[in-house]
Design a protein around this motif. Structure first.
Motif, PDB file in Angstrom:
ATOM      1  N   ALA A  57     -13.723   6.413  -4.100  1.00  0.00           N
ATOM      2  CA  ALA A  57     -13.352   7.307  -3.000  1.00  0.00           C
ATOM      3  C   ALA A  57     -11.843   7.475  -2.876  1.00  0.00           C
ATOM      4  CB  ALA A  57     -13.925   6.768  -1.691  1.00  0.00           C
ATOM      5  N   THR A  58     -11.088   6.454  -3.230  1.00  0.00           N
ATOM      6  CA  THR A  58      -9.635   6.508  -3.008  1.00  0.00           C
ATOM      7  C   THR A  58      -8.843   6.835  -4.269  1.00  0.00           C
ATOM      8  OG1 THR A  58      -9.440   4.117  -3.399  1.00  0.00           O
ATOM      9  CG2 THR A  58      -9.769   4.848  -1.117  1.00  0.00           C
ATOM     10  N   ASP A  95     -19.727  -2.279  -3.248  1.00  0.00           N
ATOM     11  CA  ASP A  95     -18.944  -1.710  -2.149  1.00  0.00           C
ATOM     12  C   ASP A  95     -17.488  -1.497  -2.555  1.00  0.00           C
ATOM     13  OD1 ASP A  95     -21.238  -1.813  -0.680  1.00  0.00           O
ATOM     14  OD2 ASP A  95     -20.688  -3.614   0.450  1.00  0.00           O
ATOM     15  N   LEU A  96     -16.923  -2.437  -3.294  1.00  0.00           N
ATOM     16  CA  LEU A  96     -15.542  -2.305  -3.743  1.00  0.00           C
ATOM     17  C   LEU A  96     -15.400  -1.126  -4.700  1.00  0.00           C
ATOM     18  CD1 LEU A  96     -12.672  -3.444  -3.729  1.00  0.00           C
ATOM     19  CD2 LEU A  96     -13.349  -5.007  -5.567  1.00  0.00           C
ATOM     20  N   CYS A 156     -20.417   1.082 -11.030  1.00  0.00           N
ATOM     21  CA  CYS A 156     -21.027   1.204  -9.701  1.00  0.00           C
ATOM     22  C   CYS A 156     -22.493   1.617  -9.829  1.00  0.00           C
ATOM     23  CB  CYS A 156     -20.257   2.223  -8.869  1.00  0.00           C
ATOM     24  SG  CYS A 156     -20.759   2.285  -7.146  1.00  0.00           S
ATOM     25  N   HIS A 162     -17.280   1.569  -4.747  1.00  0.00           N
ATOM     26  CA  HIS A 162     -17.366   2.810  -3.962  1.00  0.00           C
ATOM     27  C   HIS A 162     -16.023   3.120  -3.304  1.00  0.00           C
ATOM     28  CE1 HIS A 162     -21.422   4.302  -4.298  1.00  0.00           C
ATOM     29  NE2 HIS A 162     -21.949   3.124  -4.039  1.00  0.00           N
ATOM     30  N   ARG A 163     -15.346   2.102  -2.795  1.00  0.00           N
ATOM     31  CA  ARG A 163     -14.023   2.328  -2.188  1.00  0.00           C
ATOM     32  C   ARG A 163     -13.028   2.810  -3.248  1.00  0.00           C
ATOM     33  NH1 ARG A 163     -15.077  -2.560   0.517  1.00  0.00           N
ATOM     34  NH2 ARG A 163     -13.512  -3.686  -0.703  1.00  0.00           N
ATOM     35  N   SER A 180      -5.790   0.417  -8.093  1.00  0.00           N
ATOM     36  CA  SER A 180      -7.083   0.847  -8.644  1.00  0.00           C
ATOM     37  C   SER A 180      -7.505  -0.050  -9.804  1.00  0.00           C
ATOM     38  CB  SER A 180      -6.988   2.304  -9.115  1.00  0.00           C
ATOM     39  OG  SER A 180      -6.748   3.178  -8.022  1.00  0.00           O
ATOM     40  N   ASP A 220       0.850  -1.183   0.000  1.00  0.00           N
ATOM     41  CA  ASP A 220       0.000   0.000   0.000  1.00  0.00           C
ATOM     42  C   ASP A 220       0.889   1.239   0.000  1.00  0.00           C
ATOM     43  OD1 ASP A 220      -2.099   1.718   0.071  1.00  0.00           O
ATOM     44  OD2 ASP A 220      -2.718   1.271   2.124  1.00  0.00           O
TER      45      ASP A 220
END
Length: 1022
Positions: free
Chosen positions: A452-453, A445-446, A478, A448-449, A424, A415
């Protein structure tokens, strides 16, 4: 022994061998010399069968002695017989005095000093133990002693005889060749593959002479194992265990109880080091376990390894799979179980070695990826590249494997900033794979993460190509997942934010966002709010020469306008989209299967089912080949509906069944509900009238969509009305449609389908006696159908008009309406609707003086129904024919017409409406009764509270029922609970009661009910 009964000593129930046990038990009826040979694979149930047989023999008073062979005692001569005759007790000796003549070594009375008891001595030592006689003499003496057995007889059971020593084999061979003349039976159990060749030969010779009865045990059936051993286990789980066990009781019980030790641990424990290493390597290598690779993984000398492998094959731990050209454990479960017993560090080492060897020999990428996955314990760029490439290859055919491999890489990926883009990309690929497996929420959900990142890439000049394609793809995907879950508001917010972002995505990426924005609006029944942006995206794609982007926007515009009922615009868009699609390669369409879905649905709604079928079939092939399950389910559904419309019910049902199957694995309530609803509609035509399976299927479809508010949810609820009408409940038809449609105008129902549902309301209203509402809905249907210009919808509206005309006794008008309806249906190739209209209109054509045309209409209608497999229409036609015949007979018996009884009049249900409410409707229904027969309207249901006439005369039975309950003081919710309706439906009924009675409140309604129930004032008239 009854199958399923508990066995002796509290064992698991004895199941599935009733026939085999019966054959063995029959031998006890007339016990004589012979040999029972029970053979089968390890764990198949040989020992258990012999145990049950021994118990039956003892129950009959037969003496039973049991012995067993074993690998450790194989060097001790006659050990199985010795083990059995050691059980001789004083009572048995008294019963069989001849057994005292058995050689001491057979009786097990040879002590430690006896040469025969010393492991490793051959036949000479045995002969020395019996006073100098040779082995033949030992066999002869033993046979002579057994020949003196009398009374109820003796059974000797020798299990695991594949471990027999040479002396035991010789004695068995002697007993086969020279059967004793006494009630003596030898029963043996053995593994065929591990049995010494001499023993197999001896027993086989006995088959020819009739001395040996062989019972070969194979796998048990699923019902036998599941019902007998796993009755309390969920059926799906039990079936999985059965399939994994391949019908072996041992492996099934090991899975059931989680105890695998009995399956193989004892056999592995005695293996030398090299043999055990070879077994571990085979378990790790799987289908790649050939000699060269096992040698490479273990590092063993090839010659030594071959010798070790021969030992394992002789022990039946390994078998040769000639088709796969590899060695494999004797049962598939053993591979996984043996692999689990390998020390973790050793397992990693074996997998690494396997990956290296498979890479060296050029094995397929997916095969190498398995070993890389199992050996990856830290970040390794080369290993990650292998797993990522394998995941990309697998996603179309094995998305779950793809998602798992990508998860492995993400788990070890550092990370750190330099790996941000890689992370990504992997997250997007994994979300795609998860969605394809039906894990929609996890995929959402994945994504959305990721959104967001993920930091958007720097933008170039306005309008320049580039932009952040990865982020755009994540947003579109999504939003699709949110839409699949029925979360239209969440999808709207996500897309709107991205479309309004500044600087925004370049045109090519924006097209994808706009198309999904339009899809979201369409399925949320709000397409007009997206119309302008879709038109803008289409214009931009045309300007850029982006044919694929233009096709995406065109198919969306075609479907959106078709939904809204703007037929001409929809046809223009669909024609242009079809022209582009038909010259696009399958490879280019692979990423745009949703475009084919929209095009095919557009053509269905535009009454061009031939084009819809063509595009659906092409889309199905592409979706199957490229792994697009969401598109596949919708294309199958479209194809099913098109086939249904054109009267190909058998193939329509097949396509619908597959659509339900695929949709069921994807996790979207609307898609599954719509698939089930269309399947129920098709099923209804293939079944007789009133078939309960049809209503159950339609109810399940409506329940599937639950409280979701969307296009397909509304359609699924509305289609329930067809099955309800077929079940004979016209009251509920109105409730279902008014609840789904939101009001009497069905404003929530797709405009381009409303005439179909108005026809249903007309049919139901006539059956319940509400002629005024029937006339109103027929008028709405015809006006809307004329505006739409769609033949199928105009045919439905004309049938509604015909039904009302028939109700009013207007025979010529009814005949004309049904004839025009048939013509409109034929224009669109809607075979079943044409058949229905013809059969409805034929009696009216005859009644208006044209019997030839009536006969032609009837013949064609019946032929179309029969060719299409429409059993419902055929059954209803036969019922109507019987009704006309019975009516004609009754009329002849009562004399010539007494006035209006010979003519249709107001108050007759008219043709096409039967007394139970089943009637002609948009999916095909009963043909008419004789138009000259007068059938009274059905009266109020038995459970409807009687209400006085006067102000209540215009109410339908359902409205009278609800008015009476409101007068009792029940709230709308209480009424809804009492009648199993929705609160909204009750509110609609109460509103109509207010309008018809002129009251404005519940108190006024209660007062009116009370006042009218008391009757008119004294001396008053009407």
């Amino acid at each position: 022994m009854v199958e399923g009964a508990a066995g002796p000593a509290g064992r698991a129930p004895f199941v599935g061998r009733g026939a085999e046990l019966g054959r063995l038990e029959a031998l006890l009826d007339d016990l004589r010399a012979g040999v029972v040979d029970v053979v089968g694979d390890p764990g198949i149930g040989k020992s258990r069968l012999l145990t049950e047989f021994a118990a039956l023999a003892r129950a009959r008073g037969v003496t039973v002695l049991r012995g067993r062979g074993s690998e450790r005692a194989r060097g001790r001569p006659l050990r199985p017989f010795t083990d059995a005759f050691t059980e001789l007790d004083p009572r048995a000796r008294r019963a069989f005095p001849s057994l005292d003549g058995l050689p001491a070594v057979v009786r097990g009375e040879c002590g430690d000093g006896c040469p025969a008891a010393v492991a490793g001595l051959g036949p000479g030592a045995v002969s020395g133990a019996v006073s100098g006689a040779d082995l033949f003499d030992l066999c002869r003496v033993t046979a002579a002693a057994l020949g003196g057995v009398g009374g109820r007889g003796l059974v000797v059971v020798l299990d695991d005889l594949h471990w027999a020593d040479e002396a035991t084999v010789e004695l068995v061979d002697h007993l086969v060749r020279h059967p004793v003349r006494a009630p003596f039976l030898l029963a043996v159990g053995r593994r065929e593959r591990q049995t010494p060749a001499a023993l197999s030969a001896a027993l086989t010779r006995g088959l020819d002479s009739g001395v040996v009865l062989r019972t070969a045990l194979g796998p048990l059936g699923a019902d036998e194992l599941i019902d007998g051993l796993a009755a309390g286990v969920p059926r799906e789980r039990a079936v999985e265990m059965y399939e994994a066990s391949q019908g072996s009781p041992l492996y099934f019980l090991a899975l059931l109880h989680g105890d695998r030790s009995a399956a193989f641990h004892d056999e592995l424990a005695v293996l030398p080091r090299l043999e055990r290493a070879a077994m571990d390597a085979v378990a790790v290598l799987g289908e790649h376990a050939n000699t060269d690779r096992i040698a490479a993984v273990t590092g063993a000398d090839p010659f030594d390894l071959i010798a070790a492998l021969r030992v394992l094959v002789d022990r039946d731990l390994l078998r040769s799979d000639r088709r796969a050209r590899c060695l494999t454990p004797r049962h598939p479960l053993l591979r996984a179980w043996i692999r689990e017993t390998v020390d973790p560090w050793r397992r990693l080492e074996l997998h690494r070695a396997a990956a290296v060897e498979l890479t060296r020999t050029g094995a397929p990428l997916l095969d190498r990826a398995h070993h890389v996955e199992e050996s990856l314990s830290r970040w390794d760029p080369k290993a990650a590249a292998v797993l990522t490439e394998a995941a990309e290859q697998a996603v179309a055919t094995a998305p779950a494997d793809s998602a798992r491999l990508l998860g492995v890489v993400l788990r070890v990926l550092p990370d750190t900033p330099e790996h941000h883009v890689t992370r990504s990309e992997l997250m997007l690929k994994r979300a795609t794979a998860l969605g394809m497996t039906g894990a929609v929420r996890e995929s959402r959900d994945l994504l959305h993460r990721l959104i967001a990142t993920h930091r958007p890439a720097p933008e170039g000049p306005e309008g320049a190509e580039g932009g952040d394609a990865l982020r755009t793809s994540a947003v579109v995907q999504c939003a699709f997942m949110e839409r699949t879950l029925g979360r239209y508001a969440a999808a709207r917010a996500l897309l709107r934010r991205e479309l309004d972002r500044r600087p925004g995505p370049p045109p090519a990426q924006r097209t994808g966002l706009v198309v999904e924005w339009g899809n979201r609006a369409l399925f949320a029944t709000r397409y007009p709010e997206a119309r302008d942006e879709v038109a803008g995206a289409l214009a931009d794609a045309r300007l850029r020469g982006d044919e694929l982007g233009a096709a995406e926007a065109l198919t969306l515009a075609a479907l959106g306008e078709a939904y809204e009922g703007n037929t001409q615009a929809a046809r223009e868009y669909a024609a242009e989209a079809a022209a582009l699609t038909d010259v696009t390669t399958d490879a280019d369409l692979a990423g745009q299967c949703e475009s084919l879905v929209r095009l095919a649905w557009s053509e269905v709604f535009l009454d061009d089912c031939a084009a819809a079928q063509r595009h659906a079939e092409r889309g199905v092939e592409i979706a199957r080949r490229t792994g697009r399950p969401f598109a596949l389910a919708q294309l199958l559904l479209t194809g099913a509906y098109a086939r249904f419309t054109t009267g190909r019910l058998h193939t329509a049902l097949e396509w619908a069944d597959e659509a339900v199957s695929v949709a069921g694995s994807l996790g979207g309530a609307e898609l599954l509900g719509m698939s089930r609803a269309v399947r129920a509609l098709i099923l209804m035509q293939t079944r007789p009238a009133g078939d309960p399976d049809v209503l159950a299927a339609a109810e399940e479809a409506a329940a599937t969509v639950g409280a979701v508010e969307g296009w397909w949810a509304t359609v699924s609820r509305s289609l329930l009305a067809y099955a309800v009408l077929g079940a004979g409940d016209p009251y509920r038809v109105r409730d279902v449609l008014l609840d789904a449609g939101g009001d009497g105008d069905l404003s929530r129902v797709q405009p381009s389908m409303r005439p179909n549902f108005f026809e249903l309301l007309v049919t139901a209203s006539l059956a319940t006696g509400d002629v005024a509402d029937a006339e109103r809905w027929a008028s709405h249907a015809l006006a809307l159908a004329d505006r739409l210009g769609l033949p199928v919808q105009r045919g439905a509206a004309l049938r509604a008009v015909g039904l009302v005309a028939a109700q009013r006794g207007e025979l010529a008008r009814a005949a004309k309406a049904f004839t025009e309806s048939a013509h409109e249906s034929a224009r669109a190739g809607a075979v079943l609707r044409e058949a229905q209209s013809l059969l409805l209109g034929a009696p009216f054509a005859a009644a208006t003086g044209d019997p030839a045309r009536a006969a032609a209409m009837s013949r064609r209608g019946l032929r179309l129904a029969e060719e299409g497999g429409a059993r419902l229409i055929l059954d209803m036609a036969a019922r109507a024919r019987r009704g006309r015949e019975e009516g004609a007979g009754a009329g002849a018996g009562s004399g010539a017409g007494s006035g209006e009884g010979a003519r249709p009049g107001r108050g007759g249900t008219g043709p096409g409406v039967t007394r139970d409410g089943a009637a002609a409707h948009g999916s095909g229904g009963p043909p008419p009764a004789d138009p000259t027969a007068r059938t009274p309207l059905p009266g109020p249901r038995a459970d409807v509270p009687p209400l006085p006439s006067g102000p209540f005369a215009s109410l339908t039975p359902r409205e009278r029922e609800i008015a009476a309950l409101v007068a009792e003081g029940l709230t709308n919710q209480a009424v809804a609970d009492r009648l199993c309706l929705s609160t909204r439906t009750v509110e609609s009924h109460v509103g109509r009661v207010y309008r018809k009675t002129g009251v404005t409140s519940r108190a006024a309604l209660a007062s009116l009910v009370t006042r009218c129930a008391a009757g008119p004032p004294q001396g008053g008239g009407e």
